[in-house]
Write a protein that holds these residues in place. Sequence first.
Motif, PDB file in Angstrom:
ATOM      1  N   LEU A 115       0.831  -1.213   0.000  1.00 58.31           N
ATOM      2  CA  LEU A 115       0.000   0.000   0.000  1.00 58.31           C
ATOM      3  C   LEU A 115       0.862   1.258   0.000  1.00 58.31           C
ATOM      4  N   THR A 138      -4.347  -1.806  -4.753  1.00 61.91           N
ATOM      5  CA  THR A 138      -4.835  -1.117  -3.553  1.00 61.91           C
ATOM      6  C   THR A 138      -6.074  -1.792  -2.993  1.00 61.91           C
ATOM      7  N   ALA A 139      -7.029  -2.131  -3.864  1.00 59.30           N
ATOM      8  CA  ALA A 139      -8.260  -2.788  -3.417  1.00 59.30           C
ATOM      9  C   ALA A 139      -7.949  -4.144  -2.781  1.00 59.30           C
ATOM     10  N   PHE A 140      -7.047  -4.898  -3.412  1.00 60.88           N
ATOM     11  CA  PHE A 140      -6.667  -6.214  -2.899  1.00 60.88           C
ATOM     12  C   PHE A 140      -6.010  -6.091  -1.522  1.00 60.88           C
ATOM     13  N   CYS A 141      -5.099  -5.134  -1.378  1.00 60.49           N
ATOM     14  CA  CYS A 141      -4.390  -4.958  -0.106  1.00 60.49           C
ATOM     15  C   CYS A 141      -5.322  -4.487   1.004  1.00 60.49           C
ATOM     16  N   LEU A 142      -6.238  -3.573   0.683  1.00 61.27           N
ATOM     17  CA  LEU A 142      -7.187  -3.098   1.693  1.00 61.27           C
ATOM     18  C   LEU A 142      -8.102  -4.218   2.160  1.00 61.27           C
ATOM     19  N   LEU A 143      -8.521  -5.070   1.223  1.00 61.71           N
ATOM     20  CA  LEU A 143      -9.353  -6.221   1.584  1.00 61.71           C
ATOM     21  C   LEU A 143      -8.577  -7.176   2.493  1.00 61.71           C
ATOM     22  N   TRP A 180      -8.236  -5.724   6.004  1.00 56.04           N
ATOM     23  CA  TRP A 180      -9.504  -5.897   6.731  1.00 56.04           C
ATOM     24  C   TRP A 180      -9.634  -7.333   7.240  1.00 56.04           C
ATOM     25  N   ALA A 211      -4.899   0.562  -8.827  1.00 53.94           N
ATOM     26  CA  ALA A 211      -6.213   0.513  -8.178  1.00 53.94           C
ATOM     27  C   ALA A 211      -6.545  -0.914  -7.741  1.00 53.94           C
ATOM     28  N   VAL A 212      -6.221  -1.893  -8.596  1.00 53.58           N
ATOM     29  CA  VAL A 212      -6.474  -3.296  -8.265  1.00 53.58           C
ATOM     30  C   VAL A 212      -5.627  -3.725  -7.066  1.00 53.58           C
TER      31      VAL A 212
END
Length: 335
Positions: A141, A165-170, A173, A162-163
């Motif tokens: 990130l 970032t979304a994967f890492c944030l998921l 979590w 963007a992909v």
Amino acid sequence: MKKKHQNIFFLFGIAVLILMVSQLDFNEVIDGLTRAGYWFVAVIALWMFLYIFNTAAWYVIIHNNKQHTGDPKTTADVGFWWLYRITVSGFALNYATPGGLMGGEPYRIMSLAPHIGTERASSSVILYAMTHIFSHFWFWLLSVLLYIATQTVNIPMAIMLAVVTAFCLLAVWFFLKGYKKGIATRCMTILSHFPMVKRWAQGFFESHREQLATIDNQIAALHKQSPKAFWGAVSLELTCRILSALEIYFILLVIMPEANYLDCILILAFTSLLANMLFFMPLQLGGREGGFLLSAKGLTLSAGAGIFVALIVRIRELIWTAIGLLFIKLDRKKA
């Protein structure tokens, strides 16, 4: 740990190490080491220092997980430098094992269990492995932000960032949920739905339900009772990720005196992301080299620079794998 088990880990590691060494082109190795010169010594010494961060993170977890298990053993006899040797050996087995965690983590648990009990050893090893992986997602990130701040972002790259970032944030979590409620039971529940391992996972879960619940309670305890210790361990692992980019920086200085350390962080981030996608390969063979080559091209470096970095890093991994196996041998003699 019993001598028989230490022998198994040691002989397995030696066999895989010999296999990996046999895949090298020795003319390329000699040429690469000649070009690297004293910078190669600096790379080897750097990892002697970096493993201290890994050990410190695990040490913090072991000594701050105060959940009572009924085991009278304490952490008093878990010394830092003994844990350092186990850490290096664990990573050596992870390097050499397809699937990574199938080698190093069992060895760590079996080494630590006589000191603090099996359940506490299992929870501390699982928690450290979670923290180690967790720090990778934070590193990726931060690398996305670094790329946006230092590089020109076109549309294809924006989509890829963007992909990622979304994967890492998921993933962040998911791990935070696992830290709060435990992850051992949850993982076994997930595995029980997969056709290949469904029967084994269900049987294992039923026969070890109590132990898994205890391990989950211990994992949740550190996050709840010692948030400073938890984030301290994460910070140590993240710092280790960032400082490990010095390895690429040292190597690039051999052929590019104008090398940029921030670029080296981006190379490491992209390479580690690709290599971890190919976790099932021993020593991440091929994935790491491809990652270096692609990331070097992406930052307008020559393909030769990427190949040279990959070669020196591979030799460093083999040397530290051999050192880790030597530590197993020394512990076996002491046992």
